[in-house]
Design a protein around this motif. Sequence first.
Motif, PDB file in Angstrom:
ATOM      1  N   LEU A 443       0.711  -1.005   0.023  1.00  0.00           N
ATOM      2  CA  LEU A 443      -0.137   0.034  -0.026  1.00  0.00           C
ATOM      3  C   LEU A 443       1.334   1.044  -0.126  1.00  0.00           C
ATOM      4  CD1 LEU A 443      -2.573   1.390   0.053  1.00  0.00           C
ATOM      5  CD2 LEU A 443      -2.289   1.414   2.763  1.00  0.00           C
ATOM      6  N   VAL A 444       1.771   1.595   0.347  1.00  0.00           N
ATOM      7  CA  VAL A 444       3.142   2.514   0.512  1.00  0.00           C
ATOM      8  C   VAL A 444       3.248   2.586  -0.627  1.00  0.00           C
ATOM      9  CG1 VAL A 444       4.482   3.151   1.957  1.00  0.00           C
ATOM     10  CG2 VAL A 444       3.564   1.635   3.569  1.00  0.00           C
ATOM     11  N   LEU A 491       2.806   2.121   9.465  1.00  0.00           N
ATOM     12  CA  LEU A 491       2.266   3.131   8.082  1.00  0.00           C
ATOM     13  C   LEU A 491       1.125   2.294   7.508  1.00  0.00           C
ATOM     14  CD1 LEU A 491       6.369   4.256   7.892  1.00  0.00           C
ATOM     15  CD2 LEU A 491       4.694   5.621   8.235  1.00  0.00           C
ATOM     16  N   ALA A 492       1.627   2.009   7.291  1.00  0.00           N
ATOM     17  CA  ALA A 492      -0.093   1.227   6.372  1.00  0.00           C
ATOM     18  C   ALA A 492      -1.586   0.881   6.807  1.00  0.00           C
ATOM     19  CB  ALA A 492       0.110  -0.855   5.303  1.00  0.00           C
ATOM     20  N   ALA A 493      -1.354   0.850   7.996  1.00  0.00           N
ATOM     21  CA  ALA A 493      -2.795   0.759   8.718  1.00  0.00           C
ATOM     22  C   ALA A 493      -3.139   2.748   9.100  1.00  0.00           C
ATOM     23  CB  ALA A 493      -2.464   0.824  10.285  1.00  0.00           C
ATOM     24  N   ALA A 513       9.012  10.638   4.417  1.00  0.00           N
ATOM     25  CA  ALA A 513       9.939  10.108   4.435  1.00  0.00           C
ATOM     26  C   ALA A 513      10.284   8.716   3.598  1.00  0.00           C
ATOM     27  CB  ALA A 513      10.954  10.326   5.699  1.00  0.00           C
ATOM     28  N   THR A 514       9.028   7.696   3.981  1.00  0.00           N
ATOM     29  CA  THR A 514       9.456   6.509   3.587  1.00  0.00           C
ATOM     30  C   THR A 514       9.280   6.614   1.882  1.00  0.00           C
ATOM     31  OG1 THR A 514       8.806   5.582   5.850  1.00  0.00           O
ATOM     32  CG2 THR A 514       8.431   4.382   3.617  1.00  0.00           C
ATOM     33  N   MET A 515       7.562   7.184   1.940  1.00  0.00           N
ATOM     34  CA  MET A 515       7.299   6.827   0.260  1.00  0.00           C
ATOM     35  C   MET A 515       8.058   8.459  -0.240  1.00  0.00           C
ATOM     36  SD  MET A 515       3.487   8.038   1.313  1.00  0.00           S
ATOM     37  CE  MET A 515       2.196   7.778  -0.368  1.00  0.00           C
TER      38      MET A 515
END
Length: 810
Positions: A443-444, A491-493, A513-515
């Motif tokens: 999802l991310v 993060l997905a939640a 930052a992750t995306m």
Amino acid sequence: MTRTPQRTGRGTGRGTGLGTGMLLAFVAAGTTWIATFCWRGFTMTSATYLVPLLLLGATVALTGALARWWRVPAVLVIALQVLVSGMFACLMLTGSPLPLGTAWVELESAFRNAVDSANQYAAPVPDAAPGVHPLLVGGGLLCLLLVDALACTLRRVPLAGLPLLTVYSVPVSLLDSSVSWWVFALTAAGFMTMLFLHESDLVARWGRPLGQPQAEGADTFGVRTGAIRASAGTIGTVATALAIVVPLLIPTMSLSLLDFGTGPGGDDEISIENPMVDLRRDLKRGSDRPLIQVETDDPDPSYLRISVLTRFSGNEWSSGDREVPTENVPDGQMPPLEGVWPEMPRRYFEYDVSINDDFESTWLPTQAPIADIRAEGDWRYDPRTMDFLAGNAGNDDLTTAGMDYSMTGVQLDVEATELAQAPSGVTNDTLDFLELPEDLPPLVRELAVDVTENADSTFEKAQALQQWFRVTGGFEYDLEEADEGSSGDELAAFLDPDEGRVGYCEQFAAAMATMARVLDIPARVALGFLSPDRIGDGVYQYSSHDLHAWPELYFPGAGWVRFEPTPADRAGSAPDYTTENVPDVPDPSVAPSATAGDDLPDRTTDRPSAETPVEEDADANGDDEAAAFPWLRLGGGLVALLVLAAAALSPRVLRRRARERRLAGGPEEAWAELRATAIDLGLAWPRSRSPRETRDWLVARMGGAQDGRAGVERPARGADQAPEAVAALDRIVLRLERLRYARDHGAADPALAEDAALCLAALEQGAAPRVRRTAHWWPRSLLRRSRRLRRSGSSRAEALGGGGVVEHVG
């Protein structure tokens, strides 16, 4: 007539079935492992030693139980356990089961750094320092071996209580806290279970339960369950009582095992050691307390940075491993700004900082970027992140409490147009800021692509992410309703449109930052203070409610650029350059691609397999066997070693055969081998990319000859490090495109295997020595399920505006 029990070969476990011996061995290992939970106070991350000790405990128990069942002599049983568990421990610490060459250097360095950290830092050792887990793993393994040797091999369970007592006595004497009651209770229960399982034979040979007179005519050789339970309980109770009383009699110990305590004190102290964890705690503590006062000529002294988080492990964002030279001290002018062009307009402001006694942090708050700083104490800066952490040389309690210091900050006049025209930030120096866990939720990745699909340049993609979090994505800032954590699943939640999208600054910063990393934009998370209150002319005050987190993204020419994804009701306005409209400009980070499509999945079907034969002991000569040399037992031990060696070598052999088979094939097979090698090296093979796009990804991870420095330095990577391999990769990509998209595939090229070998060698040279050793001994690609090529019917096509067609394969 009284029967005298005959003793079998000492320490061999003779007469004990495999099931009973296995159960006792695993109970002994489990009891020791539970006891090591009391060492959690030595480190901020207890999993770094508890997980390895759990695996080592299972190894010691299994190896010992099988060896004793095969009637291997006691000395050889212990030697075999030391050998196998030692190799396994070396594998976990260095990536190689044998401490030879660079593996020995790395193992020695790990223990030396652990000793230095133990001497320099007060417990718990912060995550930013080299971990003490090698010492904890080594000490725990020694205790596992001692308990197993005493309880199972030498059949002296009461003596096994001594190493267990040592396990929890060490932290009681060194740490300023008592052992958790449940750790002690479970350890005591395990110890008494060991007595009940293994001492039944000895209790029966003693003739009666302890403290009871022998009944006339009783059979002293008989075994009664009640007598076993009573005797085991008596011994266990006495041992447990001694374990509680003995530490109380030792002056250096302070033990309150059965006292639950009254909890932490109620003072107003704010402390920062683990930045992300402490941010959550301090934001939720209720009352707003003043912490820092700043006198400055800066009209808007916002965003006072404390620390930088560079590593996302999948469980949390952390500061990662830091190697900070001792000469990097805050005693004047700082190094030039990283990645900032000299002609970039800038302004300088002076700051005089005073920190309250209530604010204790092992990270020094500073402006970012910074040009000059003068602060007393052993503070050291990391040149890659320019955050300052306590060195603690000669002072184990160095914090920011009560400090006064001065600094000169830099404010860059950044414009959106310049950022949009900046080249790609992916370089050898920024690869660490692109790393993502392999198990990152899909999802991310999907949202990162969907949100930025209409953005042209890399900077506009970053703008789109910020706008989505702040305005269009339906997110809310709520400190009370938000779930804690920033792991991959959390993060997905948080990003889930149905169940999530309520969070606080940590989650907004970590998610953006992750995306950004998904989009190949170097990114990290910064923590510090948001906006202070003005309390006088040029005087500002930061409080505990100003604690904040935000992402920093890297753009060549401007360096690390701050973004603000947290909604406006918490963070106020975002930086001007992040909201400016960008005119149509070419994106220098996008190169034209002559083809479209996706990499075909790996079609290999190799999977590791090994069968462990069971050695039957055909010799049953009874008493005569004890006097003769145990050739059969020795042979059994050697067979066991051979089986273990075969099991250790089989993945490497299977992987080598798979490589030879692929290199003998065509372009698809060569491409599959490149993918398998990348997986072995721990690289996340990019999906949904054309061969040419994947080629660019591979080139960025290629390395060259290191002139003997590979064991001590991070290998340099990039196109200039392996030009021959880059040329070979271009030829492979061309062959692959012809095979997939051209009608005429061309004749078979005998040089394909040589080109593939050049690329594979360059990929391996671009990895760290430990990663290469792990890839050779335990190749990950063998554990991945191979996927078959989808049939042509599963391919789909999209019509382009210009009449072209893009075919999506896989």
